[in-house]
Design an enzyme around this catalytic site. Structure first.
Site, short mmCIF file in Angstrom:
data_model
loop_
_atom_site.label_atom_id
_atom_site.label_comp_id
_atom_site.label_asym_id
_atom_site.label_seq_id
_atom_site.Cartn_x
_atom_site.Cartn_y
_atom_site.Cartn_z
N HIS A 1 -81.76 7.85 29.61
CA HIS A 1 -81.96 6.43 29.93
C HIS A 1 -81.48 5.53 28.79
CE1 HIS A 1 -83.56 4.15 33.25
NE2 HIS A 1 -84.14 3.30 32.43
N ARG B 1 -78.17 4.02 29.68
CA ARG B 1 -78.27 2.87 30.58
C ARG B 1 -78.64 1.62 29.78
NH1 ARG B 1 -79.63 0.96 35.90
NH2 ARG B 1 -81.56 -0.26 35.94
N LYS C 1 -83.44 2.60 43.19
CA LYS C 1 -84.83 2.18 43.06
C LYS C 1 -85.07 0.93 43.90
CE LYS C 1 -88.31 1.35 39.49
NZ LYS C 1 -88.56 1.22 38.02
N ARG D 1 -79.08 5.14 36.46
CA ARG D 1 -80.27 5.95 36.23
C ARG D 1 -79.86 7.40 36.48
NH1 ARG D 1 -81.99 1.55 39.48
NH2 ARG D 1 -83.48 0.16 38.42
N TYR E 1 -83.16 -7.24 27.28
CA TYR E 1 -82.00 -6.82 26.49
C TYR E 1 -81.56 -7.90 25.51
CZ TYR E 1 -81.88 -2.95 29.72
OH TYR E 1 -82.23 -1.85 30.45
N HIS F 1 -81.76 -4.75 39.04
CA HIS F 1 -83.08 -5.29 38.76
C HIS F 1 -83.45 -6.35 39.80
CE1 HIS F 1 -82.84 -4.20 34.19
NE2 HIS F 1 -83.19 -3.19 34.95
#
Length: 381
Positions: free
Chosen positions: A328, A331, A263, A238, A363, A354
């Site tokens: 982004h 990424r 995150k 990120r 994805y 994640h």
């Protein structure tokens, strides 16, 4: 006071959000007007006060500066708000019904903010939830929090959020903030579940092909800029994660990059390819970073996010890519290309940081490797 001073409003992208910036010669009274509004911030990059471009912000600005200054909003006209410069007539957006917080309400907002900070909520969450709660309380500015009930919540949803056609995302944020506030601060049974949370649109991530990524990086001639964009793609970072990196986060002996407190306040590691290591060693040798791996104009200072976005935009102009690429996208491209190369989805989840595999599974919808093996029935006609 005569309206002799002009305030230039501009629509900009700052920290990947659309903002309205205010440019004017220093004036203490005008500065106080800015600070009387909710959500004001100062940008060192743009040398201006700014607000997130939310519904109703133009009306709030015109009401605040009415009789004190001219607002030049020619570049940020909003068709949903009819305003007449230099005149007392303002056709107000419905959100201008918001009143001012009384002292008890202000104290409650402050208490809520302090509680979130004590629980180590992220800076963005604290800001978003505080702003959402403030809007709700401003809508009910004639009531104190102990007098609010489920009917007031439904009224706010129907006659403010829905009437102004605010986004589903905004509605969810407000509901979450109100739910948390009344449960943890007020210890009061107020049921936000009476409001149906709108379903968020399921959007596919935007990606670049491997050829497009290669073209972008090859066209980036500045060594620092190339190293930054390359590392985002090479490790699926990120933007904030990249900018917070420090030289000691590079473990060259084990070919690993350590990402601290990303995150969700999680640490993670990701492999570094030999190719990106060569580039980073060359960069380190020339730029000799002190505190951060990628520093701004001042030694030891963090590189500005807005400047990095501009780096991307500038180098995109040198390529044949016509897509509205953001940082982004790199990424997203990293994750999709890993999947197409046969990397297990579970590993990709760990590499991206994640919490849920469902987030990573998106994805699979943009990976073309399996799709390209499918023969359309049209070919058999």
């Amino acid at each position: 006071m005569e309206t002799t001073q002009t305030i230039k409003l501009s629509k900009l992208i700052h920290r990947e959000k659309e903002i309205i910036s205010l440019h004017f010669t220093y004036n203490a009274e005008l500065q106080q007007c800015v600070k009387s509004l909710i959500g004001y911030k100062w940008s060192h990059t743009h040398k201006a006060w700014y607000f997130e471009n939310r519904p109703g912000i133009l009306s709030e600005l015109f009401n605040a500066f009415k009789g004190k200054a001219w607002l030049d909003y020619s570049t940020v006209k909003n068709n949903s708000t009819a305003l007449v410069l230099g005149s007392a007539r303002i056709t107000e957006h419905p959100s201008s019904r918001l009143g001012l917080l009384n002292e008890r309400q202000k104290a409650k907002v402050t208490e809520f903010k302090k509680w979130m900070l004590s629980k180590r909520y992220s800076k963005n969450t604290v800001h978003t939830y505080t702003d959402a709660l403030t809007t709700f309380l401003r809508y009910h500015s004639t009531k104190n929090t102990e007098n609010l009930n489920n009917h007031d919540l439904i009224d706010f949803n129907n006659h403010y959020i829905l009437a102004n056609k605010f986004s589903a995302s905004y509605q969810n944020q407000v509901v979450s903030a109100i739910k948390l506030f009344f449960r943890k601060v007020e210890n009061k049974k107020l049921d936000p579940e009476l409001i149906d949370r709108p379903k968020r649109p399921k959007l596919l991530p935007n990606i670049l092909s491997k050829e497009e990524v290669k073209e972008l990086l090859e066209k980036t001639s500045n060594l620092k800029h190339k190293a930054m964009l390359s590392l985002i793609y090479a490790c699926g970072l990120r933007c904030g994660e990249l900018l917070r990196l420090k030289p000691e986060h590079l473990d060259c002996n084990r070919n690993l990059l350590i990402i601290k407190q990303s995150k969700g306040r999680k640490d993670r590691i990701t492999p570094l390819s030999s190719k990106i290591l060569v580039l980073l060693k060359e960069y380190n040798k020339i730029h000799e970073p002190r505190l951060y791996l990628f520093e701004g104009q001042k030694p030891g200072g963090m590189y500005d996010e807005r400047s990095l976005q501009q780096v991307l935009k500038t180098n995109l102009l040198k390529t044949s890519i016509k897509k509205p690429v953001t940082l982004h996208w790199l990424r997203h491209s990293y994750a999709t290309h890993l999947l197409e190369n046969g990397t297990d989805l579970r590993y990709i989840q760990e590499l991206l940081g994640h919490s849920s595999s469902r987030t990573t599974e998106i994805y699979t919808h943009v990976s073309t490797k399996s799709l390209q093996t499918i023969t359309s029935p049209f070919d058999y006609l």
